[in-house]
Structures are given as structure tokens and as C-alpha cells.
Design an enzyme around this catalytic site. Sequence first.
Site, PDB file in Angstrom:
ATOM      1  N   PHE B 118      30.675   3.736  49.069  1.00 24.85           N
ATOM      2  CA  PHE B 118      30.917   4.857  49.969  1.00 24.85           C
ATOM      3  C   PHE B 118      29.581   5.345  50.522  1.00 24.85           C
ATOM      4  O   PHE B 118      28.527   5.100  49.913  1.00 24.85           O
ATOM      5  CB  PHE B 118      31.604   6.006  49.207  1.00 24.85           C
ATOM      6  CG  PHE B 118      32.945   6.381  49.765  1.00 24.85           C
ATOM      7  CD1 PHE B 118      34.065   5.618  49.488  1.00 24.85           C
ATOM      8  CD2 PHE B 118      33.088   7.508  50.575  1.00 24.85           C
ATOM      9  CE1 PHE B 118      35.307   5.966  50.000  1.00 24.85           C
ATOM     10  CE2 PHE B 118      34.329   7.859  51.089  1.00 24.85           C
ATOM     11  CZ  PHE B 118      35.435   7.093  50.803  1.00 24.85           C
ATOM     12  N   GLN B 242      31.057  19.614  58.478  1.00 23.03           N
ATOM     13  CA  GLN B 242      30.979  18.154  58.525  1.00 23.03           C
ATOM     14  C   GLN B 242      31.935  17.540  59.542  1.00 23.03           C
ATOM     15  O   GLN B 242      33.128  17.856  59.547  1.00 23.03           O
ATOM     16  CB  GLN B 242      31.305  17.580  57.145  1.00 23.03           C
ATOM     17  CG  GLN B 242      31.307  16.057  57.117  1.00 23.03           C
ATOM     18  CD  GLN B 242      31.285  15.522  55.697  1.00 23.03           C
ATOM     19  OE1 GLN B 242      32.312  15.413  55.052  1.00 23.03           O
ATOM     20  NE2 GLN B 242      30.092  15.228  55.201  1.00 23.03           N
ATOM     21  N   HIS B 244      33.448  14.023  60.329  1.00 21.83           N
ATOM     22  CA  HIS B 244      33.632  12.696  59.734  1.00 21.83           C
ATOM     23  C   HIS B 244      33.545  11.672  60.856  1.00 21.83           C
ATOM     24  O   HIS B 244      34.194  11.832  61.894  1.00 21.83           O
ATOM     25  CB  HIS B 244      34.987  12.636  59.040  1.00 21.83           C
ATOM     26  CG  HIS B 244      35.169  11.431  58.166  1.00 21.83           C
ATOM     27  ND1 HIS B 244      35.229  10.156  58.679  1.00 21.83           N
ATOM     28  CD2 HIS B 244      35.299  11.314  56.828  1.00 21.83           C
ATOM     29  CE1 HIS B 244      35.392   9.307  57.670  1.00 21.83           C
ATOM     30  NE2 HIS B 244      35.440   9.979  56.547  1.00 21.83           N
ATOM     31  N   LEU B 254      42.154  11.052  60.075  1.00 22.11           N
ATOM     32  CA  LEU B 254      41.090  10.452  59.280  1.00 22.11           C
ATOM     33  C   LEU B 254      41.319   8.977  58.985  1.00 22.11           C
ATOM     34  O   LEU B 254      42.414   8.569  58.601  1.00 22.11           O
ATOM     35  CB  LEU B 254      41.017  11.222  57.948  1.00 22.11           C
ATOM     36  CG  LEU B 254      39.990  10.731  56.932  1.00 22.11           C
ATOM     37  CD1 LEU B 254      38.586  10.991  57.425  1.00 22.11           C
ATOM     38  CD2 LEU B 254      40.219  11.433  55.594  1.00 22.11           C
ATOM     39  N   GLU B 257      36.099   6.536  54.977  1.00 20.99           N
ATOM     40  CA  GLU B 257      34.813   5.865  54.893  1.00 20.99           C
ATOM     41  C   GLU B 257      34.934   4.616  54.024  1.00 20.99           C
ATOM     42  O   GLU B 257      34.123   3.686  54.120  1.00 20.99           O
ATOM     43  CB  GLU B 257      33.846   6.857  54.223  1.00 20.99           C
ATOM     44  CG  GLU B 257      32.404   6.604  54.398  1.00 20.99           C
ATOM     45  CD  GLU B 257      31.624   7.848  53.954  1.00 20.99           C
ATOM     46  OE1 GLU B 257      31.859   8.940  54.506  1.00 20.99           O
ATOM     47  OE2 GLU B 257      30.796   7.723  53.053  1.00 20.99           O
ATOM     48  N   ARG B 288      27.567  10.942  56.316  1.00 21.53           N
ATOM     49  CA  ARG B 288      28.405  11.213  57.483  1.00 21.53           C
ATOM     50  C   ARG B 288      27.668  11.911  58.613  1.00 21.53           C
ATOM     51  O   ARG B 288      27.928  11.645  59.781  1.00 21.53           O
ATOM     52  CB  ARG B 288      29.604  12.054  57.046  1.00 21.53           C
ATOM     53  CG  ARG B 288      30.535  11.243  56.175  1.00 21.53           C
ATOM     54  CD  ARG B 288      31.634  12.087  55.595  1.00 21.53           C
ATOM     55  NE  ARG B 288      32.511  11.245  54.789  1.00 21.53           N
ATOM     56  CZ  ARG B 288      33.485  11.704  54.019  1.00 21.53           C
ATOM     57  NH1 ARG B 288      33.706  13.003  53.938  1.00 21.53           N
ATOM     58  NH2 ARG B 288      34.235  10.871  53.333  1.00 21.53           N
ATOM     59  N   HIS B 355      35.971  17.880  59.876  1.00 18.18           N
ATOM     60  CA  HIS B 355      36.555  17.400  58.632  1.00 18.18           C
ATOM     61  C   HIS B 355      36.434  18.360  57.455  1.00 18.18           C
ATOM     62  O   HIS B 355      37.384  18.549  56.709  1.00 18.18           O
ATOM     63  CB  HIS B 355      35.877  16.068  58.281  1.00 18.18           C
ATOM     64  CG  HIS B 355      36.458  15.363  57.108  1.00 18.18           C
ATOM     65  ND1 HIS B 355      37.789  15.034  57.040  1.00 18.18           N
ATOM     66  CD2 HIS B 355      35.897  14.919  55.947  1.00 18.18           C
ATOM     67  CE1 HIS B 355      38.021  14.407  55.895  1.00 18.18           C
ATOM     68  NE2 HIS B 355      36.906  14.342  55.205  1.00 18.18           N
ATOM     69  N   ARG B 398      28.025  17.105  52.863  1.00 13.76           N
ATOM     70  CA  ARG B 398      28.701  16.566  51.679  1.00 13.76           C
ATOM     71  C   ARG B 398      28.790  15.050  51.752  1.00 13.76           C
ATOM     72  O   ARG B 398      29.062  14.485  52.808  1.00 13.76           O
ATOM     73  CB  ARG B 398      30.118  17.151  51.590  1.00 13.76           C
ATOM     74  CG  ARG B 398      30.943  16.547  50.482  1.00 13.76           C
ATOM     75  CD  ARG B 398      32.280  17.229  50.325  1.00 13.76           C
ATOM     76  NE  ARG B 398      33.221  16.969  51.390  1.00 13.76           N
ATOM     77  CZ  ARG B 398      33.871  15.813  51.573  1.00 13.76           C
ATOM     78  NH1 ARG B 398      33.654  14.780  50.771  1.00 13.76           N
ATOM     79  NH2 ARG B 398      34.733  15.684  52.569  1.00 13.76           N
TER      80      ARG B 398
END
Lengths: 233, 584
Positions: B118, B242, B244, B254, B257, B288, B355, B398
Site C-alpha cells: 500500500f 485528503q 484519494h 473509491l 490503493e 496519496r 476522501h 494519512r
Amino acid sequence: MQAVFKIHRFNPEKDKKPYWAEYTLEVDAKDRVLDVLHKIKWEIDGSLSFRRSCAHGICGSDAMLINGKNRLACKVLMMDLGGNTVTVEPIRGLSVEKDLIVDMTPFFESYEAVMPFFINDDAMPAREHLQSPEDREIYDASTKCILCACCTTSCPIFWVNGSYLGPAAIVQAHRFIFDSRDKGGAARLAMLNQNTGVWRCRTAYNCTEACPRDIPITDVIGQVKRAILYSNT
Amino acid sequence: MQVHKYDVIVVGAGGSGLMAALYAKQNAQGTVAVISKLYPTRSHTGAAQGGVGAALGNVDEDHWEWHMFDTIKGGDYLTDQDAAEIFAKDVIEAVLELEHMGLPFSRLPNGKIAQRRFGGHTREFGKAPVHRACYAADRTGHMILQTLYQQSIKHGVTFYNEYVVLDLILDDDIDGKTCKGVVAYELATGEIHTFHAKSVVLASGGNGRMFKVTSNAHALTGDLTSIAYRRGIPLEDMEFYQFHPTGLYKLGVLLTEGVRGEGGILRNASGERFMERYAPTIKDLAPRDIVSRSMYFEIREGRGCGPNKDYIHLDVTHIDPKILEERLPDIMDFSRTYLRVEPTKEPVPIQPTAHYTMGGIPTTLNGEVIWGTTNEQKVRGLYAAGEVACVSLHGANRLGTNSLGDLIVFGRRAGVAAAKYANTATLEPIAENTDARATDLVSRIRNASGKESVAKIRLEMQQSMQDNASVFRTEETLSTQVEILRGLIARYQNIGISDRSEKFNTELLEAIELGFLLDNAEALVHSALNRRESRGAHAREDFNERNDTEFLKHTMCYQLEPGKTEIKWKDVVLGKYEPKPRTY
């Protein structure tokens, strides 16, 4: 393009009985039915009431009867409907609270009845339980269930006999019965062997056809039936 | 009005709320109840896909220190290092606990929990991507939500479903504040309920619906951040929002990732793997904020895809279709259902999508809400965890999977702390008219007959936030947005709704939610304007560099009156990882 939405409406505070309301509006072929319902609510009639949250088929809030089939409004696009006239009704077999909102209480009671939780009273291992990918695969499909009620409220047996636990509850039970780590299978099979359980199923396949998560529900119920027949419960 | 008395009340039934409730129930001598705007299984934790990061080391060598470091560096050093340490250690045990609760993780051939790569998760402090994300196909959040709800049923947790919290029962004392419960609106009946409690845990999730293109559910309207803010509690680090990188084009749905973790590649119009230029070491698996910015750079330079050159391609055509169907079935389904794109044969059009809010209600490591700028200034009896809170684990950005880890680690800590507090506290008396604020709000909006449309104001807010306060910001765009929001807040006072009914009045609910969103947007924009540097997800084009001398500190935004705020600061907890330039 222009679409005509015929929506089954009922406000218990105003209406003596339900009625069909008709809305004509511009829509896009790639609009979700949920987008169109929002457009009606936001631009034409704010009182139109329905549940929704994630808008992409994961939360399970917006099950409704769309052109006579149980669907999630956020997973059906206008282009899927093959026509510009669309009927929308609340899912069947649960009492209507307002417009497209139904009372989900009986549905969740059936869910809770099958002990839908992991049962294993052994001492837990220091790390994870080991489970082979093959054993994990056996119950994979039933872990996809989002409890939207599309299946149960499309079942003709459920419509005439509300005491039938229904396909969704059986899918949830299946998820544990066929999990190699779980020890509650016998108790669940005994429960599903009762007259509110799997033998009510007449394999109409409505549930399989309705499931927005592509769970082969009728087969899942069949697996539970066989497990009861070939176990000692 | 109905009054209910409980020892512990939890607001929200997603991952952090259910975890808090389970642990509160185990630790409290008295009663515990959960109040949720939705049926618990509808909560947005269920939409999380790719995995929960924990250094189990099932695939590669891994250590909690590496995870801690990645989290801090990912947060651009605004992460409180004590929070990151507790997190990286505890999340290992927490993931094993979820497995012991029956969570159906995907498995490796040896039977252990499967792990995938990730963004921003590395071995040896940044050398290469590591397999750290423990996953259940691409529905890890769904499985966490289901498992925790199943456990809640097993343990007899009491739920009030489809109740909307409208106010905190919060008393100002000489030496601080005390929370004595919440006031909620029952959607099914229109009744107001007072929940009188010894302690309250807020776990109501995010506020992504302030933006136009978002992965967030319609329900994510920042209700409790707004309520806390209105009641004098500051919001911490709200400028860090954030985006994404991989939302479905135009829809924002979404795509995990984990797609890139399994080998997916981002490409521009000429097919170039452009992340090689921006993050040479870990490429498409950069954090991200960096990937989203890089995508925007490509689009700005005219290298975007499609007739309007306004999106990027996510390419998985080189991956074995069997692996895609097995590990990423929902992603395949979303692409096919919503874009009619066949990912095994053609690239998927994507764009960054709003996100996750790194900021929120400030808390200590035990989830205790603070009203001042130090951890000693606690609101007695009030706790928060998960996306609604800011502990601050995520700092300025994050890392993927750390949201799910946050829910289980800090949801548990908040639940335990709230129960222990309740065990020693008494149910202090509350005023007779404690529901007045909520009752007035509901009756004012139910009878609102102004000319302004809720949907129109909401859309203008979402579009302008997207234009002026999303991935890139400047003094000019933010100042413009401050004024736009002031205008929208003024117009909001003059809204009208048509549904006057008591039962399931979702028009009324949406109008109240818009008020909450406007507060969230205000806190974000005012905080962003005040932070004249670029850090993590906060990219100021007029202040391109991170400025540790002036801004290595947390923003604390207080609302003085709607449209007017005061910004204070809170120290960052530093530690063994010294701030360094952030390259990948």
C-alpha cells in the site's frame, strides 16, 4: 434524454392510501436511478422520502422495486432500464413507513435469530487461526452480503409467510456454518431445520436474481439444506 | 421529549463507534448504548476496501518501528509521535483480535492472514514497498463493520438506529467543560430524545460531502465536528483534507490503493508511467497527497486523458485477470457498472476524490476531548475516536489503511477510557430545558419558508470548495472561499423546505446537515488560509515549502460566530524521528 418516473408514494400523516406520482425530467443515460430520485427531491418535490447513503452499492440502504425488480437504486443506471418510463416502489413484504422507506425491523430480527456471529469458545491462538485459501473460499460469496434485503423481499414465500427467516438470514448463517474456524454450525443448522428455516425455500431463484452482490443465494440455501440432511442434527 | 439514562453513550456505529461500544460494555459497570444516524451496517467503514496495515510480517519482514516511521513521514512530521508509536504497536494485536472475532481475512497458502502493499508503507525506513495491509479481498472495511456489528449483537449492545444527534449536553464550569449526554432527533417519529449519560464517545465519521467529487457517503456531513465547534470546542488541523488519487472519473467512487498494491499503474495520455518522475523509489505507491498532486500536474501540463484531457488512467491490463477477480472483485464491478469499462482490457478513467479528513475534534491518546491547546484541558466525560477525531495520528496526510487501524486502536482506547470514567462518575443533574437548542433548531427548519434552496446552497458550497480549497490552494482562492462561505451561511438563514411532516422527514434532515457542512467548510478554509506553508495534503502554491520554523504545530480553530474564527496553536509531540525533507 427525458424520463418519466412513476413513484409509489405514501405519507401516513397526509394520505389515506398510497398513490402513484409522476415526474418528467431530463436525465443522462449514465445517471443512477438514485441520481434521478435525488434530482426529483432536490429540484421538484423535497418531500419525496427514501433511504440512501454510500451511493455505490456497498451500504445497502437503497433497495427498492425498480421496474418490478428489486434493485439498489445506486447500482442501476438509466441505460440499464431499456426505456424512459421507470416505476419505483418500496420493497415488498415489509410495512411502508413513508414513500420508499419500509420498516426494516422484522428483517433485522430474522438476521439476529440465526446467531450471526463467530462462535468459538476455545482458547484463542497467540496469532491468527490458520485457514487455507480453499477453506476460506467455501464461504467467500456469503461474506459479500450487505443486508440490503433485496433477496428476502423478492421471495414469494416471505411475502405470504413473514415468519420465514428468509434468504438474507440464511446467507448470514451460511457464512458461519461453512467457516472452518466456527463451532456454532450444529446449533445454526438445528435452527434452520425448523419450520421457519430452509425448508420453506421453494427455489424460486428470485433471491439470486435480486442480489446486487451476485451471491448465488439459492445455491447457498441448497448447501445449507444438504448440510442439514447429511449431518446428525 | 423522552429522557434516557445510560452510563456510556456512543455516537456513531462505524468501526470506531462499535469498537468503543464493545470495549465500553466490557469495562463499564453500568449501561452502554449506541446512537446512529444510520442502521449500523450502513456506516461508511463498510466502504473501506484495501486493508488494515499492521506489521504482522506474514509476507515480508516487517517491524512496528517501520510502520511508525512510515506513518510519521507520511504525515509530513505533523503526526504526534506518541500516537504513532502506540498505534503501530497496538494495531498488530488489534488485527489479530479482529481475526479472533471471526473476520474473514483473505489467506496466504500457509493459512496466515494475507497482506498486500500500500502507498507509503515501506521496509527499512523507505527503502522499498512492504506487504503490510491485511486484507479481505477489496472489502476489508465491509468485513470489519460486519464483524464488529456481529459482536455487538453477540454481546447485547443497545442501539438507537436512525437517531440524529443535534446537540451535546455540555456545561461550562469554572475550570473547563463537562459533557452530560447528547440530544437526538428520531428520524422515524420526529421526536426529540435526551440521552443523559456519564460519558459520551463521539465516533460519527467524516465530512467529505462538503466537496463536489467525493468518495464519501451522503450521510458524511460532519455533524459532530460542527456541533462541538458550535459549542466552543476547537477543531484541530482541519486544513488537512485528503484527496484519494483513484476515484472513478466524475463520480468519485473509491477504487482502492490496493489496485496499485497489486501492481496497477497510473498513466497519462501518452501512456507514460508518470509517477516514476515524481517518486522514483516507490512510484505509484507514493502517499496519496503526492500522487494526487502529481496527477493534477500532469493534467495541468496537458497530459490528461480523454477529450477534455481531464483525467488519468489506472491500468491493470497487465495483471492476471484471475488475480483481479479474486483480490479486487468490487473494483472490477464498480468500473463495469458505473463507467462501462472492462478493466482487464482497457484502463480505467480516474481522478482524485475527496476522501478523508485528517483533522477533527482534538483528543488525547485515550480519546479524551480537549477544549484548550494542551492535553490537560479536557472536557470531562467527552471522548472521540476515528475520523471525527484528531489524535493526531495522521498528521498532515494519512497513509492508506491507517484509517481502519485508527478505528480499532483508538476506538478501543476511547471505549475503555469512557467506561472507566463512567465507573467513577455520578450522573450529574441536567437542566430542565436541556433540549431547547435542538428543539428550536428542528422547529425552525421544519417551518422554514424562505426562498433559498438547500440543494442549491449545498451544490454551490461543494463546487466552490472543490475549486478553491481542494488539492491546491492560494491566498487568493482561500480568501475568495472565505467570502463565498460567509455568503452561503447568510443565505442558509433564509432557506425553505416543503415537507412539514414528523415522520422520516429527510428534507429536514438534509437542511440540518447542510448547516453542519457549512461549519466544517468554514473551519477548513479558515485554517488553510492561516497556514502559510505546504505540508502533506495542504499544498499552498504561494508557499511551496514546508516551514518547520513557523508551522510545525497543530492548528486549533475556534468558532467565534458563524463566519468568524480564532486560530490558536497546539504543540506537535516530536520524538525519535526528526523532521526531514519528504522524498520517496
